[in-house]
Design a protein around this motif. Structure first.
Motif, short mmCIF file in Angstrom:
data_model
loop_
_atom_site.label_atom_id
_atom_site.label_comp_id
_atom_site.label_asym_id
_atom_site.label_seq_id
_atom_site.Cartn_x
_atom_site.Cartn_y
_atom_site.Cartn_z
N SER A 22 0.82 -1.22 0.00
CA SER A 22 0.00 0.00 0.00
C SER A 22 0.85 1.26 0.00
O SER A 22 0.56 2.22 -0.71
CB SER A 22 -0.93 0.01 1.21
OG SER A 22 -2.00 -0.89 1.00
N TYR A 78 2.12 1.85 -3.33
CA TYR A 78 1.03 2.26 -4.23
C TYR A 78 0.62 3.72 -4.00
O TYR A 78 0.64 4.54 -4.91
CB TYR A 78 -0.15 1.32 -4.04
CG TYR A 78 -1.29 1.57 -5.00
CD1 TYR A 78 -1.35 0.92 -6.22
CD2 TYR A 78 -2.31 2.46 -4.68
CE1 TYR A 78 -2.40 1.15 -7.11
CE2 TYR A 78 -3.36 2.71 -5.56
CZ TYR A 78 -3.40 2.04 -6.78
OH TYR A 78 -4.44 2.28 -7.65
N PHE A 79 0.26 4.04 -2.76
CA PHE A 79 -0.19 5.39 -2.44
C PHE A 79 0.84 6.43 -2.84
O PHE A 79 0.54 7.47 -3.39
CB PHE A 79 -0.44 5.58 -0.93
CG PHE A 79 -1.48 4.68 -0.35
CD1 PHE A 79 -2.56 4.24 -1.11
CD2 PHE A 79 -1.38 4.29 0.98
CE1 PHE A 79 -3.53 3.41 -0.56
CE2 PHE A 79 -2.35 3.46 1.53
CZ PHE A 79 -3.41 3.03 0.77
N GLY A 111 -1.09 8.09 -5.66
CA GLY A 111 -1.98 9.06 -5.02
C GLY A 111 -3.45 8.70 -5.13
O GLY A 111 -3.81 7.63 -5.62
N LEU A 112 -4.27 9.60 -4.64
CA LEU A 112 -5.72 9.38 -4.58
C LEU A 112 -6.37 9.43 -5.95
O LEU A 112 -7.29 8.67 -6.27
CB LEU A 112 -6.35 10.51 -3.76
CG LEU A 112 -6.61 10.34 -2.28
CD1 LEU A 112 -7.29 11.59 -1.76
CD2 LEU A 112 -7.47 9.12 -2.03
N CYS A 113 -5.89 10.35 -6.75
CA CYS A 113 -6.60 10.76 -7.95
C CYS A 113 -6.52 9.74 -9.09
O CYS A 113 -5.47 9.15 -9.35
CB CYS A 113 -6.02 12.08 -8.42
SG CYS A 113 -7.00 12.81 -9.71
N LYS A 114 -7.63 9.55 -9.74
CA LYS A 114 -7.73 8.59 -10.85
C LYS A 114 -7.64 9.38 -12.16
O LYS A 114 -8.41 10.31 -12.37
CB LYS A 114 -9.08 7.89 -10.75
CG LYS A 114 -9.24 6.68 -11.62
CD LYS A 114 -10.58 6.02 -11.27
CE LYS A 114 -10.80 4.73 -12.04
NZ LYS A 114 -12.03 4.05 -11.53
N ASN A 115 -6.70 9.03 -12.99
CA ASN A 115 -6.56 9.70 -14.29
C ASN A 115 -6.41 11.22 -14.18
O ASN A 115 -7.08 11.97 -14.89
CB ASN A 115 -7.76 9.42 -15.19
CG ASN A 115 -8.09 7.95 -15.25
OD1 ASN A 115 -7.19 7.12 -15.37
ND2 ASN A 115 -9.35 7.63 -15.14
N ASN A 159 -9.01 6.85 -6.95
CA ASN A 159 -8.41 5.57 -7.26
C ASN A 159 -9.05 4.41 -6.50
O ASN A 159 -9.05 4.41 -5.27
CB ASN A 159 -6.95 5.68 -6.83
CG ASN A 159 -6.05 5.03 -7.81
OD1 ASN A 159 -6.39 3.98 -8.33
ND2 ASN A 159 -4.92 5.66 -8.06
N SER A 160 -9.54 3.42 -7.19
CA SER A 160 -10.26 2.35 -6.50
C SER A 160 -9.33 1.28 -5.94
O SER A 160 -9.76 0.40 -5.21
CB SER A 160 -11.29 1.72 -7.44
OG SER A 160 -10.63 1.27 -8.61
N GLY A 161 -8.05 1.37 -6.27
CA GLY A 161 -7.10 0.39 -5.73
C GLY A 161 -6.68 0.68 -4.30
O GLY A 161 -5.75 0.06 -3.78
N ILE A 162 -7.36 1.61 -3.68
CA ILE A 162 -6.95 2.05 -2.35
C ILE A 162 -7.56 1.21 -1.24
O ILE A 162 -8.78 1.03 -1.18
CB ILE A 162 -7.35 3.53 -2.14
CG1 ILE A 162 -6.50 4.43 -3.04
CG2 ILE A 162 -7.22 3.94 -0.68
CD1 ILE A 162 -6.98 5.85 -3.08
#
Lengths: 198, 198
Positions: free
Chosen positions: A184, A187-188, A192-196, B146-149
């Motif tokens: 994790s 990954y984080f 980060g939080l944002c998608k695309n 991001n859904s991988g969170i």
DNA sequence: TATTTTAATGATTTGTTATTCAAAATTAAA
DNA sequence: TTTAATTTTGAATAACAAATCATTAAAATA
């Protein structure tokens, strides 16, 4: 001439890590540390000037070891910034896998010691951080890491995140698997939080 | 019947925040807190059962206030997940802008209290975290986060990052501007290290 | 005004624990 | 085996600080 028997100094350090982790530094009793180390109370003061020096020695050993591991990693030419970042995360986690107690002592006491220092905190801590920063800078220079990053702030961001996660794991190893936390963080930190978003 | 003069209880809390921040909870003396609050040592024990209860009361006030602010934010229908995330960061920073001392006490003592709790830690802490998690879950559900969170891990990651940054700022306000840290947290959290990765 | 009730006080008590140190034990060398 | 050097011991000490409580003072009530 008489030799010191066994390795009392090491026994004391090991016992102190255990006891400091269990009760926190401030609630830990030197008498208990001595008992666990199988030495007399007074012997602790043969090997260490005072209680705080025992704690500082623990930190010195931890950071020295982690610094050396990181140094070896950073110098590798053939490894990409991404792989190096992952390896940096692994260095920290590997250290704490060895001993969750060390993780707990670190999370709970280091900050206190750093901000209210009377004694000098281990030089290896600063050196470790600087190497970590240079690792990320390398990624920025090579154009693969985000250049909008203020590294001076980022290093605290990442360290803090680590601290809490490591503590979470060390406190409650039933609920959190070390490996999922490891993945994790990687990954984080990268996505980060944002998608695309970018 | 005699009335309480002034607001001794509040004076004690304020003094305790100051003294706990300066020396750390363990090194802080009740006698000193009383002195700063302009009351007698014994008066502290009129208003609080013991030293730890003073600390717990401080945390209760902080988290209650932050929880209420977050609750108001989360309920807003018209605000986007991104704006909400920024506002969440602001809630925490605004609290600490009020008093860097509070930030310091929190960073240094909360963890200890949470892990070695004898007394019940404020319910508002858990409630605050849960609201924060639901805020991010909303972003995932709407397809913008991001859904991988793994949220259970992410909440610790973010909290830890916060802790260290807030502490960094509170300790050394010369070097770090609150605003740059605020912006950096928002940036790192959203975009991460990686450039053009997703 | 006298009486009752409660708040406030701070010197004292109590408990805790880091640290000391004189004596005992252990080992190496003579 | 004796002596000397060094390590180890743990009971005693010293220092500190949390918490107490008998007393005083102020307000409310009658």
């Amino acid at each position: 001439m008489r030799h010191k028997e066994g390795n009392k100094r090491e026994d004391i350090i090991k016992a102190a890590i255990k006891i400091f982790a269990e009760n926190g530094y401030h609630h830990a009793k030197i008498a208990k540390v001595a008992e666990v180390a199988n030495v007399a109370t007074g012997s602790v003061y043969v090997y260490f000037e005072n209680k705080e020096k025992v704690l500082l020695e623990i930190f010195d050993e931890i950071w020295k070891d982690m610094y050396n591991n990181l140094k070896e990693l950073v110098d590798k030419k053939e490894v990409s910034p991404f792989e190096k970042f992952d390896a940096l995360v692994d260095i920290i986690f590997d250290k704490f896998t060895e001993s969750p107690e060390i993780a707990l002592v670190m999370v709970n006491e280091q900050n206190h010691l750093l901000t209210h220092k009377k004694e000098k905190f281990t030089e290896y801590y600063e050196k470790f951080i600087e190497l970590g920063v240079s690792l990320i800078q390398e990624g920025i220079d090579k154009g693969v890491f985000n250049s909008g990053i203020d590294l001076n702030i980022y290093k605290h961001y990442l360290l803090g995140a680590f601290r809490d996660l490591v503590n979470t794991w060390a406190t409650d190893r039933e609920t959190f698997s070390l490996n999922s936390i490891r993945q994790s963080i990687k990954y984080f930190s990268k996505y980060g939080l944002c998608k695309n978003c970018m």
